[in-house]
Scaffold this active site. Structure first.
Site, mmCIF file in Angstrom:
data_model
loop_
_atom_site.group_PDB
_atom_site.id
_atom_site.type_symbol
_atom_site.label_atom_id
_atom_site.label_comp_id
_atom_site.label_asym_id
_atom_site.label_seq_id
_atom_site.Cartn_x
_atom_site.Cartn_y
_atom_site.Cartn_z
ATOM 1 N N HIS A 1 -3.557 -5.057 0.700
ATOM 2 C CA HIS A 1 -3.051 -5.690 1.947
ATOM 3 C C HIS A 1 -2.970 -7.045 2.427
ATOM 4 O O HIS A 1 -4.127 -7.275 2.818
ATOM 5 C CB HIS A 1 -3.829 -4.694 3.111
ATOM 6 C CG HIS A 1 -3.601 -3.328 2.997
ATOM 7 N ND1 HIS A 1 -2.572 -2.791 3.883
ATOM 8 C CD2 HIS A 1 -4.070 -2.276 2.657
ATOM 9 C CE1 HIS A 1 -2.507 -1.480 3.764
ATOM 10 N NE2 HIS A 1 -3.389 -1.081 3.308
ATOM 11 N N CYS B 1 0.807 -1.081 -0.058
ATOM 12 C CA CYS B 1 0.031 0.003 0.152
ATOM 13 C C CYS B 1 0.778 1.282 -0.077
ATOM 14 O O CYS B 1 1.552 1.532 -0.826
ATOM 15 C CB CYS B 1 -0.949 -0.186 0.988
ATOM 16 S SG CYS B 1 -2.363 1.092 0.981
ATOM 17 N N GLU C 1 -1.875 -8.580 4.418
ATOM 18 C CA GLU C 1 -1.421 -8.818 5.965
ATOM 19 C C GLU C 1 -3.031 -8.452 6.603
ATOM 20 O O GLU C 1 -2.955 -8.883 8.090
ATOM 21 C CB GLU C 1 -0.511 -7.793 6.360
ATOM 22 C CG GLU C 1 -0.933 -6.048 6.764
ATOM 23 C CD GLU C 1 -1.059 -5.346 5.524
ATOM 24 O OE1 GLU C 1 -0.951 -4.206 5.633
ATOM 25 O OE2 GLU C 1 -1.040 -6.179 4.356
#
Length: 258
Positions: A193, A101, A195
């Protein structure tokens, strides 16, 4: 540089305060994601450029991972300029890097590309991206082998609109033309993302609903969180990318020892 392969995580943002009590830091999210499939001997080190804390040198770790952030990569802020300088030096020193990002965006800005606040607005929730003809080799060692696309969660308004000269687009969508970049075998970055999980993004949507998103987008994004995502496969792919860089490092060390 250390003998054990060390990944330095550069923390450029943190969860909003109301979420920080219930969820890990961004740096810890990445350590958990990478740690899920990384070799047991890998180590992590944390630095917070957000607080003016940069590593002593680009080769203080064997590779770097740059997290997401609420800031724009184009903002005139001292720590952002300092991080860009660090990225340029690390790139020149052939140190591997991964960006997610904001990390994806600041890598592009530092290495000759351009990032803007997109007129397309917010990309929030589950997003699906198509792999390009530059399909990465490490993909074949993940559950996405043979797949033409992948889906992960996203939360961004800024986008890369000019690709750095030495980068190639490896994934895109109609909403985000530059969804992932590869700079040869040295640098990998994603706009989305891997994660993040659905629980965190759901809370983030509610946190930003009134101030930024509006009900229509927030509701649409929230409903998308019920659909499956490929976060584990992309996380494993990042590990495969870094394992290849570790192998390169081992070969170089062996050649020097002869």
């Amino acid at each position: 540089m250390k003998d054990t392969f060390t990944l330095g995580i550069l923390e450029t943002g943190r969860p909003p305060e109301p979420l920080a009590k219930s969820f890990p830091s961004y740096a810890d999210m990445f350590a958990q994601m990478v740690g899920a499939t990384a070799p047991a001997h890998w180590q992590f080190e944390y630095y917070a450029p957000l607080d003016g804390q940069l590593p002593p040198s680009p080769d203080s770790c064997h590779a770097w991972l740059i997290t997401g952030s609420k800031f724009g990569a184009y903002e005139d802020i001292a720590w952002i300029h300092a991080l860009k300088d660090f990225i340029v030096k690390a790139y020149a020193a052939a140190v591997p890097m991964v960006g997610i990002c904001f990390g994806h965006q600041i890598l592009a800005e530092a290495l000759g590309g351009k990032v803007i606040k997109s007129e397309k607005g917010w990309g929030v929730g589950r997003q699906t991206y198509q792999w390009s003809a530059n399909r990465p080799d490490w993909l074949e060692k993940t559950d996405l082998s043979g797949s033409d696309d992948f889906s992960i969660l996203a939360f961004h308004q800024d986008q890369v609109v000019e690709v750095p000269p030495e980068a190639a687009v490896i994934a895109s969508s109609d909403f985000c033309n530059v969804a992932a970049l590869a700079y040869g075998d040295q640098v990998l970055s994603f706009q989305g993302h891997p994660e993040f999980n659905a629980a965190f993004v759901g809370e983030l949507i509610e946190n930003r609903r009134e101030a930024s998103l509006g009900d229509a987008l927030a509701d649409r994004a929230a409903s998308s969180l019920e659909l499956p995502i490929d976060k584990n496969a992309i996380g494993a792919g990042i590990v495969q990318f870094l394992k290849a860089r570790e192998a390169d490092w081992i070969r170089k060390m062996a050649a020097k020892a002869e």
